[in-house]
Write an enzyme that holds these catalytic residues in place. Sequence first.
Site, PDB file in Angstrom:
ATOM      1  N   HIS A   1      -9.791  -5.506   9.680  1.00 50.67           N
ATOM      2  CA  HIS A   1     -10.419  -5.244   8.384  1.00 50.67           C
ATOM      3  C   HIS A   1     -11.676  -4.388   8.510  1.00 50.67           C
ATOM      4  O   HIS A   1     -12.395  -4.231   7.529  1.00 50.67           O
ATOM      5  CB  HIS A   1     -10.803  -6.554   7.692  1.00 50.67           C
ATOM      6  CG  HIS A   1      -9.624  -7.304   7.142  1.00 50.67           C
ATOM      7  ND1 HIS A   1      -9.779  -8.470   6.428  1.00 50.67           N
ATOM      8  CD2 HIS A   1      -8.302  -7.060   7.191  1.00 50.67           C
ATOM      9  CE1 HIS A   1      -8.573  -8.925   6.064  1.00 50.67           C
ATOM     10  NE2 HIS A   1      -7.677  -8.067   6.523  1.00 50.67           N
TER      11      HIS A   1
ATOM     12  N   GLU B   1       0.817  -1.211   0.000  1.00 53.83           N
ATOM     13  CA  GLU B   1       0.000   0.000   0.000  1.00 53.83           C
ATOM     14  C   GLU B   1       0.854   1.264   0.000  1.00 53.83           C
ATOM     15  O   GLU B   1       0.533   2.235  -0.694  1.00 53.83           O
ATOM     16  CB  GLU B   1      -0.943  -0.010   1.204  1.00 53.83           C
ATOM     17  CG  GLU B   1      -2.187  -0.858   1.022  1.00 53.83           C
ATOM     18  CD  GLU B   1      -1.909  -2.357   1.046  1.00 53.83           C
ATOM     19  OE1 GLU B   1      -2.742  -3.137   0.553  1.00 53.83           O
ATOM     20  OE2 GLU B   1      -0.830  -2.749   1.560  1.00 53.83           O
TER      21      GLU B   1
END
Length: 327
Positions: free
Chosen positions: A128, A58
């Site tokens: 998450h 990321e």
Amino acid sequence: MRQLRYLQAMNEAYQQVMDEDKSVLIIGEDIRGALRGETKGLHSAFGDQRVIDTPISEAGFTGFATGAALAGLRPIVQFQVPSLIYVAFDQLVNQSAKMRLMLGGQADLPITYTIMVSGTRGSNAGQHSDNPYPYLVHAGFKVVCPSTAYDAKGLMVQSIRENDPVVFIASAMSLPQKGQVPEELYTVPFGQGDVKRPGTDVTVVAVGHLVPEAIAVAESLAKDRGIDVEVWDPRTLLPFDREGLLKSVRKTGRVVIYDDTNRTCGYAAEVSAVLAEHAFGVLRAPVKRITRADVPLPFNPALEAAVLPTPQQLEQAIVSVWSYSHD
């Protein structure tokens, strides 16, 4: 107009803007595979140079997007999991958000970050399951959070056309929802909230995927208790339509904020502060907030249910603020 799912509306926005503007590209993990479907068909239509699958890094692809934007492109960056923005936080908060000012306005940073939030109903572990938009509003990003298919397409097109970094928050719970969406390219302007259900007794400020829940509660209360609830959707969290909110609150005099982020320093806290500063004289009852609890989201479904905001809590809060000025 025709019926599209929220997911299809996002996909159509990508397709139409990429066809119109050759500088737009999309990057992220499993973009070509279209993990959820919002990028379906993009690779076959636009090829390797504009639909780019990245390594699982990321920080790497977020930094790449900043460089691409400085070079004159308009990248769309897709994060598959919201909590993974944290490993790219330096690239987001310390680079992208500040770069235009650090360069004295000599360059634009037209980047759209799409973050799919999903942590609800026993389906995800805590890593998450964050809704990180309060962090990003605090960092000064333009942040949008559409609740309908119509808003999803219009706000996505507007986001990609902006010359500043924009964070587009989409909830996995919203993706199957259907709504009327025009075939043509259109935009929804930033800073314009929307009354999703008009009412006269109580204003509910609902964010993102909680808007349909708020409408359902409002319809039930109208039928069962005669309480006429207005559901107001900010649509863009920053810039925020303060005047639109105040217009609703001047009419109803009562407010409940329904938001799926933590209570302390969450988005509902900011909306409460706006009301305290600018609507104190018209409020007939204290402002109430229905939010997540101040803990990470548990995986256990029973514990998760105790942490998340619920329609039952919203209904109780609406009845409470309505009764406050009727006792």
